[in-house]
Design a protein around this motif. Structure first.
Motif, PDB file in Angstrom:
ATOM      1  N   GLN B 446       0.649  -1.066  -0.154  1.00 34.02           N
ATOM      2  CA  GLN B 446       0.280   0.557  -0.187  1.00 34.02           C
ATOM      3  C   GLN B 446       0.931   1.166   0.139  1.00 34.02           C
ATOM      4  O   GLN B 446       1.848   1.335   1.010  1.00 34.02           O
ATOM      5  CB  GLN B 446      -0.732  -0.078   1.045  1.00 34.02           C
ATOM      6  N   PRO B 450      -3.768   6.067   0.652  1.00 33.35           N
ATOM      7  CA  PRO B 450      -4.361   4.291   1.309  1.00 33.35           C
ATOM      8  C   PRO B 450      -5.366   3.649   0.345  1.00 33.35           C
ATOM      9  O   PRO B 450      -5.255   2.262  -0.137  1.00 33.35           O
ATOM     10  CB  PRO B 450      -5.626   4.249   2.122  1.00 33.35           C
ATOM     11  N   TYR B 482      -8.411  -4.324   1.829  1.00 37.08           N
ATOM     12  CA  TYR B 482      -8.389  -2.971   2.551  1.00 37.08           C
ATOM     13  C   TYR B 482     -10.395  -2.221   1.808  1.00 37.08           C
ATOM     14  O   TYR B 482     -10.802  -2.305   2.469  1.00 37.08           O
ATOM     15  CB  TYR B 482      -7.896  -2.348   1.082  1.00 37.08           C
ATOM     16  N   ASN B 486     -13.882  -1.112   4.123  1.00 34.72           N
ATOM     17  CA  ASN B 486     -13.671   0.033   3.470  1.00 34.72           C
ATOM     18  C   ASN B 486     -14.903   0.749   2.548  1.00 34.72           C
ATOM     19  O   ASN B 486     -14.582   1.810   2.680  1.00 34.72           O
ATOM     20  CB  ASN B 486     -12.762   0.542   3.004  1.00 34.72           C
TER      21      ASN B 486
END
Lengths: 277, 487
Positions: B446, B450, B482, B486
């Motif tokens: 990463q 982000p 991720y 998210n």
């Protein structure tokens, strides 16, 4: 994409194209260039963007017919498509309010100079533009320059238009007459060399926009390398604009001739094949 | 997608297969030999040098694999190919199934089978190398065989993809890192768009590696498979230049993977390096491989009778063997250490030698001289000796005072490595870049932004196709996680 919307002849060997490229039209700034390729087996050649129209989604390119690749491009007509077109590449011109800016362009170098003249004017500078050409029919974009400059001086080698003489004569006249805070020059390497020598004498900071041989145009090959201030720089990612007083124009001129013989041979072959058809 | 039940070691067919011959019998079979085009023929054309295995050879070689209970080979593979599983499928003559196993984890098996340094990876971890002191199972040859067999069969399987999850992902660069990432994300149900700066898809596979090592139609076939999985590829588009990252976000892209490669060639900064005829291996190979110079392309290339390649890596070998094929009388490798320290694969060095390439080891260029037109004519070489081992563990080259010689050259190709390409990192504000120009990433690949991940040479600075592919896989797994937590 890449459809030719308009084609016009500036002279028998200099062609103006308006090409559909909405993303590039949106993203480009003064100083940016594109790479074009005609045909599956075509060569990638760099061309500086002369103008863009975001409502039409088009960019303007001015091409001088010198070798096979530019000849193939110049042979395309309205409604044709340019096989590959990518950009905008390079760093944009550093634009700010300097005061008085002298823009000196020679030959087809006048085309990439146009967006710089526009941007310099927009930034509040007094812009004096000098356009140089061998003779009257090779003077291009005069009207557009007039519209964006406080003064336009035309110089022709043979005196058929404007003042007779080379570009440095016109520049020196201005430098003797008034204070110039910045000079921008675009044109053949030899021309830029002499412009730089002259403005150095007068201590006028000068930017030159270089057009070297490139393959990918994205920093990958290093064909475009030039020496600036004793260091090797890549025109495609570090430029195309550099401090003209630091550029080794002799080396640049030499490197521009890298493929001279091969190109000449290829051009002769191309001419024979196109005339026999 | 990692469900290997059908091919697990305990499936009845595999248990059965292990019993057909004893391990002792398996280990006495000698490793298969790769057929190659004859050196004096191949150094005049662009045909692939390695000719591949026949079905019989592959079936026999597959028998050598012991189907170990704890296979060590797999851990040597950057993309974790289930090696015993694909090899055992070959042994039972289920070649298409073997190919399907490869595709579970590798987006480009026919490419990997050709260009991976297997001798340093899977084959170095094979039990034959580790414990038996024998030549490893020819995993690379078998991988290539299965992938080629499938392609030629016209029955290429498309890896199973999860139903579309409605999330759009953008990828910068269609090289090995980007394609591997794209394939894995497509399998996970993402809608993937790859943006490629050049007019051709494949990145270094196309512009860098010559066709005599990796034919373009093989790359194109593997790219076609990735497209079949729903991946869209847009050429002539530079993220950060043609289209900004912000614009991509506005268009609904939730994640970005940067696999823009190394690509910025290094030079030595010695006198005369900007003379005509001195160029980077990137330029030389791009003109020839990508642009078709010297074949059918309009792009010219300088080639001469005396061609010196500076460097000892795989790219140097590619360049020198290309020079030979373009008709150089003397195609030379100039390398500052000895042959032992050369980073190139042993096979590449062997092939180069067979093809008539000359090796000037323990020589280092210090100056180039040209003619009136600026074309390089001669080069001055400093002779070297080997000193103490340096940071790389290899013995370092030391100048022999006064031992300088001048040789005639008309083309010099500098192949001493590449730096990361600054184009993309500098065009996306907020990305943290190291002092070497590489993108700074976490263990999960990463970046400092982000939603942006990165892998391959833009992170590593200059490595291999397979390590880039491994990064693509790893980044895909991490970005998936991720985004799932998210989005």
């Amino acid at each position: 994409m890449n459809k030719i919307l308009k084609k016009a002849f500036f002279s028998s060997n200099v062609v103006y194209f308006e090409v559909e490229a909405p993303l590039i039209a949106q993203a480009r700034k003064a100083g940016h260039f594109v790479l074009v390729k005609v045909g599956t087996n075509g060569e990638r050649i760099p061309l500086t963007i002369a103008a863009s129209d975001t409502t039409k989604g088009s960019i303007s390119l001015v091409v001088q017919r010198v070798g096979v690749s530019s000849a193939k491009l110049c042979a395309l007509n309205e409604g044709d498509y340019i096989t590959d077109l990518v950009g905008p590449l390079g760093k944009a011109t550093h634009i700010e309010k300097y005061g008085t800016v002298l823009c000196a362009g020679g030959g087809v170098g006048v085309a990439p100079l146009l967006p710089i003249v526009e941007a310099m004017k927009k930034a509040g500078n007094k812009v004096i533009t000098i356009l140089a050409a061998r003779s009257k029919e090779l003077v291009i974009l005069e009207e557009q320059m007039e519209a964006n400059s406080d003064e336009v001086i035309i110089m022709t080698d043979d005196g058929t238009y404007g003042k007779k003489g080379i570009i440095t004569a016109g520049i020196e006249e201005v430098l003797l007459r008034e204070r110039v805070d910045m000079c921008v020059t675009v044109g053949p390497a030899v021309m830029m060399k002499y412009v730089a020598l002259l403005t150095k004498q007068y201590n006028v900071p000068t930017m030159a926009s270089l057009n070297t041989i490139m393959v990918d145009g994205t920093g990958m090959c290093g064909a475009c390398r030039v020496t600036v201030g004793g260091k090797t720089k890549f025109v495609c990612v570090d430029g195309p604009e550099f401090d003209a007083h630091q550029v080794d124009f002799d080396e640049m001129q030499m490197r521009l001739g890298s493929y001279k013989e091969i190109e000449q041979k290829a051009m002769n072959q191309y001419l024979t094949s196109t005339t026999s058809n | 997608m990692t469900d290997n039940k059908a091919t697990s070691r305990n499936t009845p067919w595999r248990e059965q297969l292990r019993k057909t011959i004893s391990n002792k019998e398996r280990t006495v079979i000698t490793r298969v030999h790769m057929h190659e085009l004859a050196p004096d023929i191949r150094n005049k054309n662009n045909e692939e040098v390695n000719m591949g295995l026949t079905l019989d050879e592959a079936l026999l070689e597959a028998k050598r694999c012991l189907d170990c209970p704890n296979p060590t080979c797999t851990s040597g593979c950057p993309v974790n190919i289930d090696i015993p599983s694909f090899i055992k499928n070959i042994e039972r003559n289920a070649i298409l199934e073997a190919a399907a196993v490869l595709k579970q984890t590798s987006a480009l098996p026919a490419v990997c089978g050709r260009v991976c340094p297997q001798e340093k990876q899977c084959e170095a971890s094979c039990i034959y190398t580790q414990k038996l002191g024998k030549a490893a199972v020819a995993i690379g040859y078998l991988e290539r065989f299965a992938a080629d067999y499938e392609r030629k069969s016209g029955k290429a399987s498309i890896p199973e993809c999860a139903p579309l999850n409605g999330i759009k992902i953008a990828v910068v660069g269609s090289g090995p890192a980007g394609l591997s990432f794209a394939g894995d994300m497509a399998k996970r149900g993402y809608k993937v768009t790859v943006f490629e700066a050049l007019h051709e898809i494949g990145g270094v596979l196309k512009y860098g590696i010559p066709e005599f090592r990796l034919p373009n139609d093989i790359i194109d076939a593997e790219i076609e498979n990735i497209k079949q999985m729903g991946v869209e590829i847009i050429t002539n588009c530079i993220v950060g230049k043609t289209i900004t990252y912000d614009e991509l976000k506005k268009q609904g892209y939730k994640g970005l993977f940067v696999g823009s490669g190394a690509g910025l060639p290094r030079f030595m900064n010695i006198p005369g390096e900007n003379l005509i005829g001195v160029m980077s291996s990137n330029e030389y190979l791009t003109r020839i491989n990508l642009m078709g110079a010297s074949r059918n392309g309009d792009t010219p290339v300088l080639s001469g009778e005396n061609v010196a390649i500076i460097g000892g890596g795989n790219t140097a070998m590619d360049a020198v063997r290309t020079a030979k094929r373009l008709g150089a009388k003397h195609a030379m490798i100039v390398y500052r250490r000895s042959e032992q320290e050369m980073p190139a694969r042993i096979e590449e060095i062997k092939h180069a030698k067979e093809e008539g390439v000359e090796f000037l080891t323990l020589h280092n260029p210090i100056e180039y001289m040209g003619d009136e037109q600026g074309r390089v004519k001669t080069m001055r070489l400093q002779k070297m000796a080997l000193g103490e081992p340096d940071a790389s563990g290899r013995r370092s080259p030391v100048e022999i005072p006064g031992a300088i010689e001048t040789i005639t050259v008309d083309t010099v190709i500098v192949s001493i490595g590449v730096s990361p390409n600054p184009l993309v990192p500098s065009s996306i504000p907020g990305l943290t870049v190291s002092k070497w120009g590489t993108l700074v990433v976490s263990d999960d690949l990463q970046t400092s932004i982000p939603a942006i991940y990165a892998g391959g040479d833009i992170v590593r600075g200059g490595a291999t196709v397979i390590l880039a592919m491994g990064d693509g896989r790893k980044a895909a797994a991490a970005m998936d996680q991720y985004l799932m937590s998210n989005c």
